[in-house]
Design a protein around this motif. Structure first.
Motif, mmCIF file in Angstrom:
data_model
loop_
_atom_site.group_PDB
_atom_site.id
_atom_site.type_symbol
_atom_site.label_atom_id
_atom_site.label_comp_id
_atom_site.label_asym_id
_atom_site.label_seq_id
_atom_site.Cartn_x
_atom_site.Cartn_y
_atom_site.Cartn_z
ATOM 1 N N VAL A 93 -3.148 11.986 -1.640
ATOM 2 C CA VAL A 93 -2.143 11.287 -0.838
ATOM 3 C C VAL A 93 -1.146 10.649 -1.802
ATOM 4 C CG1 VAL A 93 -1.760 9.510 0.903
ATOM 5 C CG2 VAL A 93 -3.887 10.847 0.928
ATOM 6 N N TYR A 94 0.074 11.146 -1.776
ATOM 7 C CA TYR A 94 1.104 10.711 -2.731
ATOM 8 C C TYR A 94 1.684 9.377 -2.282
ATOM 9 C CZ TYR A 94 5.121 11.239 -5.872
ATOM 10 O OH TYR A 94 6.060 11.070 -6.859
ATOM 11 N N LEU A 95 1.761 8.434 -3.223
ATOM 12 C CA LEU A 95 2.225 7.095 -2.874
ATOM 13 C C LEU A 95 3.306 6.656 -3.875
ATOM 14 C CD1 LEU A 95 -0.314 4.259 -2.065
ATOM 15 C CD2 LEU A 95 1.958 3.843 -2.959
ATOM 16 N N PRO A 96 4.557 6.996 -3.577
ATOM 17 C CA PRO A 96 5.624 6.686 -4.526
ATOM 18 C C PRO A 96 6.144 5.268 -4.351
ATOM 19 C CG PRO A 96 6.534 7.897 -2.669
ATOM 20 C CD PRO A 96 5.059 7.701 -2.382
ATOM 21 N N LEU A 97 6.511 4.622 -5.455
ATOM 22 C CA LEU A 97 7.065 3.266 -5.375
ATOM 23 C C LEU A 97 8.418 3.186 -6.055
ATOM 24 C CD1 LEU A 97 3.987 0.983 -6.183
ATOM 25 C CD2 LEU A 97 4.925 1.569 -3.941
ATOM 26 N N ASN A 98 9.295 2.395 -5.452
ATOM 27 C CA ASN A 98 10.612 2.126 -6.009
ATOM 28 C C ASN A 98 10.455 1.610 -7.446
ATOM 29 O OD1 ASN A 98 13.208 1.094 -6.582
ATOM 30 N ND2 ASN A 98 13.557 0.601 -4.426
ATOM 31 N N THR A 99 11.217 2.194 -8.368
ATOM 32 C CA THR A 99 11.112 1.777 -9.778
ATOM 33 C C THR A 99 11.611 0.344 -9.967
ATOM 34 O OG1 THR A 99 13.190 2.979 -10.011
ATOM 35 C CG2 THR A 99 11.234 4.040 -10.888
ATOM 36 N N ALA A 100 12.341 -0.172 -8.984
ATOM 37 C CA ALA A 100 12.859 -1.545 -9.111
ATOM 38 C C ALA A 100 11.797 -2.595 -8.776
ATOM 39 C CB ALA A 100 14.065 -1.732 -8.177
ATOM 40 N N TYR A 101 10.680 -2.182 -8.191
ATOM 41 C CA TYR A 101 9.668 -3.180 -7.819
ATOM 42 C C TYR A 101 9.107 -3.878 -9.042
ATOM 43 C CZ TYR A 101 9.473 -1.289 -3.047
ATOM 44 O OH TYR A 101 9.784 -0.885 -1.789
ATOM 45 N N THR A 102 8.899 -5.184 -8.922
ATOM 46 C CA THR A 102 8.329 -5.960 -10.014
ATOM 47 C C THR A 102 6.807 -5.771 -10.022
ATOM 48 O OG1 THR A 102 7.985 -7.876 -8.615
ATOM 49 C CG2 THR A 102 10.122 -7.729 -9.718
ATOM 50 N N GLU A 103 6.193 -6.199 -11.116
ATOM 51 C CA GLU A 103 4.735 -6.112 -11.244
ATOM 52 C C GLU A 103 4.052 -6.835 -10.074
ATOM 53 O OE1 GLU A 103 2.386 -7.673 -14.781
ATOM 54 O OE2 GLU A 103 3.766 -6.177 -15.626
ATOM 55 N N HIS A 104 4.635 -7.963 -9.721
ATOM 56 C CA HIS A 104 4.094 -8.762 -8.620
ATOM 57 C C HIS A 104 4.064 -7.941 -7.324
ATOM 58 C CE1 HIS A 104 3.296 -12.558 -6.576
ATOM 59 N NE2 HIS A 104 4.073 -12.102 -5.611
ATOM 60 N N GLU A 105 5.142 -7.210 -7.063
ATOM 61 C CA GLU A 105 5.206 -6.387 -5.854
ATOM 62 C C GLU A 105 4.232 -5.214 -5.938
ATOM 63 O OE1 GLU A 105 9.776 -6.778 -4.330
ATOM 64 O OE2 GLU A 105 9.529 -6.229 -6.412
ATOM 65 N N VAL A 106 4.166 -4.599 -7.126
ATOM 66 C CA VAL A 106 3.299 -3.433 -7.298
ATOM 67 C C VAL A 106 1.827 -3.826 -7.099
ATOM 68 C CG1 VAL A 106 2.513 -1.663 -8.936
ATOM 69 C CG2 VAL A 106 4.947 -2.244 -8.802
ATOM 70 N N ALA A 107 1.467 -5.024 -7.526
ATOM 71 C CA ALA A 107 0.075 -5.475 -7.407
ATOM 72 C C ALA A 107 -0.383 -5.420 -5.947
ATOM 73 C CB ALA A 107 -0.051 -6.893 -7.955
ATOM 74 N N TYR A 108 0.500 -5.767 -5.041
ATOM 75 C CA TYR A 108 0.146 -5.727 -3.608
ATOM 76 C C TYR A 108 -0.171 -4.292 -3.173
ATOM 77 C CZ TYR A 108 0.722 -5.490 1.416
ATOM 78 O OH TYR A 108 0.515 -5.212 2.742
ATOM 79 N N PHE A 109 0.702 -3.346 -3.566
ATOM 80 C CA PHE A 109 0.492 -1.953 -3.146
ATOM 81 C C PHE A 109 -0.798 -1.410 -3.753
ATOM 82 C CE2 PHE A 109 5.218 -2.391 -3.217
ATOM 83 C CZ PHE A 109 5.383 -2.415 -1.853
ATOM 84 N N PHE A 110 -1.055 -1.785 -4.992
ATOM 85 C CA PHE A 110 -2.251 -1.314 -5.683
ATOM 86 C C PHE A 110 -3.510 -1.778 -4.940
ATOM 87 C CE2 PHE A 110 -5.571 -2.079 -8.894
ATOM 88 C CZ PHE A 110 -5.726 -0.778 -9.360
ATOM 89 N N GLU A 111 -3.527 -3.055 -4.613
ATOM 90 C CA GLU A 111 -4.719 -3.590 -3.931
ATOM 91 C C GLU A 111 -4.862 -3.032 -2.528
ATOM 92 O OE1 GLU A 111 -4.555 -7.859 -4.360
ATOM 93 O OE2 GLU A 111 -4.562 -7.534 -6.526
#
Ligand code: MCA
Ligand code: AMP
Length: 510
Positions: free
Chosen positions: A80-98
């Protein structure tokens, strides 16, 4: 029959297998044969690190041909491919990861250390890197991995991708899209836009959203067409390629920016068949200025992450500015009141839709999913529309509190929550106001507690590591209090009015 979307693409690959599929900004070409072989090799890497069908692969990388191959490799593996905007900060990415619990994360080499620390060995997720220039551990492994030409058996309802969209509550929701969702939408678009032999696509959109990833790439692959693959919007690069191309897809900002260029002319565009616009409303003045300048009428279509494309102006019939056209083949819907009852034609109401394109729900949010569907299966888009007697649709507003800036969505609530967290802020209200380049721009009205001296620059600086750049307010204003009605509700309309002309609105191309 295997419903894996990759099998559909593969069945459409050109007879001349060596024909170009991608041409990067340096003119380096990747043939369809190479795409098939190299996505198979990448699939081998994914399998070797333990990715299995149904596993999420979280990807936050710069746009490149290799990044597109990674998407195709995920399809092949059944991941399941889950692409993220390259502009997202680490803080934002942490939410998607969890939230997504991916089996594999692929990030830019420069983000490796931060990403590794953030992942903290949770979910036993693996981490690989991929740079915009093809560098990184993914491509290192590529050099000594054999081609794995298997294509995982998938049912139509199996997930192909999760795309996160922000929500009115400030919490992002993962829209689950199946192989059937993506395939049906791609086939419908390929048909109604009349893709034909010889078409060449200029691809300058990001590939972490539906528009660039699915609409653009899928149409080109189904047509066995070449994509002139640019890392980002670049007016010079696009103008240079227009004489070799026939289709351009963009957000309205693409067209207002192209109109600023004197080179844009009927003779330059003589070989172009279609200029397509979507993701945000195309202003009538842009449509008209573009027609006057090039002799071509931009084809506007409407969609959303949860459903891919929903309506389109016709290829052969009238393209009317301010209208998004008719439902795509297989899609149907109604303009409804707040109970889901159809309102008379011409009356504004919320657009509700059904069709094979409509997503499978929000990842791990059954309540949220249930509340956005009617009992008869219609999905409530949150867009306010009118439908004419002949079924033609116009989007006239939004029931959801949403700002669309340069084609990126920003939910004010998410920004307000972060601003309210700042010491010295009592409360805030975030609105979208007209902007000549981005269509709408984010503006914040802030009420300070008086405890700490805060200025506009302080607020913006304090948001820097919490919010992606495009979500950050372009201006911050301080007010003694927020305008409220007698019920205590913040009057955002009043704020929009107050700040409506802070970004000097110019006629495009004028
Ligand atoms: C960049 N900035 C932005 C945006 N993009 N600010 C607000 N809104 C934006 N969209 C910031 C930059 O960080 C920079 O900040 C400053 O604004 C100027 O950037 P600039 O170099 O001019 O921007 P750019 O890199 O040229 O990008 C503008 C863009 C880009 C080309 C319009 O945003 C873009 O490609 N948008 C497309 C989005 C898209 O694909 N949407 C589809 C979603 P500073 O200078 O301070 O560093 S899918 C969807 O909506 C549905 C399904 C549908 O219907 O398609
Ligand atoms: P996203 O969540 O990024 O998929 O954005 C989807 C939203 O973009 C829709 O719900 C609409 O509000 C808006 N949108 C997309 N295309 C158009 C269009 N052509 N005209 C007006 N709004 C659009």
């Amino acid at each position: 029959m295997n419903a894996n979307l990759y099998t559909l693409f593969q069945s459409r690959f050109p007879f001349d297998y060596e024909a170009c599929c991608f041409e990067n900004a340096d003119g380096v070409q990747t043939s369809y044969a190479a795409v098939d072989r190299d996505s198979g090799r990448m699939a081998g890497i994914l399998r070797a690190v333990g990715v299995e069908p149904g596993d999420r692969v979280l990807v936050q990388v710069e746009k490149s041909v290799e990044a597109a191959l990674l998407y195709l490799a995920c399809l092949r593996v059944g991941a399941v491919y889950l692409p993220l905007n390259t502009a997202y900060t680490e803080h934002e990415v942490a939410y998607f990861f969890e939230d997504a619990e991916p089996k594999l994360v692929v990030c830019s080499p420069g983000n490796h250390a931060g990403m590794k620390a953030m992942m903290d060995d949770r979910f036993a997720a693996r981490l690989l890197t991929l740079g915009g220039d093809g560098s990184g551990s993914l491509m290192d492994a590529f050099a000594h991995t054999a081609v794995d030409d298997r294509i995982a058996e998938r049912a139509g309802d199996d997930l192909a991708a999760i795309l996160y969209t922000s929500g009115t509550t400030g919490r992002s929701k993962g829209a689950m899209l199946s192989h059937e969702n993506l395939a049906s939408n791609a086939l419908a678009l390929h048909e109604i836009w009349g893709w034909c032999a010889g078409d060449v696509l200029i691809h300058a959109l990001p590939i972490f959203h539906v528009h660039g990833l699915f609409v653009a790439i899928h149409c080109a692959l189904l047509n066995a067409s070449p994509m002139l693959f640019l890392p980002r919007f670049d007016a010079d690069a696009i103008l240079e390629r227009i004489p070799r191309a026939s289709v351009l897809m963009g957000v309205p900002t693409f067209y207002t920016r192209l109109l600023e260029r004197p080179e844009l002319s009927p003779s330059l565009c003589a070989g172009m068949r279609l200029f397509i616009s979507g993701s945000a409303p195309l202003l009538e003045e842009t449509f008209t200025a573009f027609e006057q300048r090039t002799g071509m009428r931009i084809l506007e279509r409407y969609g959303m992450t949860e459903a891919g494309m929903i309506t389109s102006n016709p290829l052969h019939g009238e393209r009317i500015p301010g209208s998004v056209g008719y439902f795509l083949p297989g899609v149907s819907g109604r303009v409804a009141d707040d109970q889901g009852r159809e309102v008379p034609r011409g009356t504004p109401g919320v657009l509700e839709i059904t069709g094979p394109n409509v997503f499978k729900g929000y990842w791990r949010m059954p309540d949220k999913t249930a509340s956005e569907f009617r009992p008869d299966g219609h999905f409530i888009t949150g867009d306010i529309a009118t439908m004419a007697e002949d079924g033609r649709i116009a989007i006239v507003g939004r029931a959801k509190d949403l700002i669309i800036s340069g084609g990126f969505n920003i939910y004010p609530k998410e920004v307000e929550l972060v601003i309210d967290d700042i010491e010295g802020v009592k409360e805030s209200a975030v609105v979208g106001v007209p902007h000549p380049d981005f269509g709408e721009a984010v503006v914040a009205a802030v009420v300070a507690t008086g405890g700490r001296q805060l200025g506009e620059a302080d607020v913006i600086a304090l948001l820097a590591d919490r919010l992606a750049k495009f979500k950050q307010p372009k201006r911050v204003f301080f007010l003694p209090e927020l305008p409220r009605n007698t019920m205590g509700k913040v009057q955002k309309n009043q704020l929009r009015e107050m700040y409506s002309d802070i970004f000097d609105h110019q006629t495009p191309g004028g």
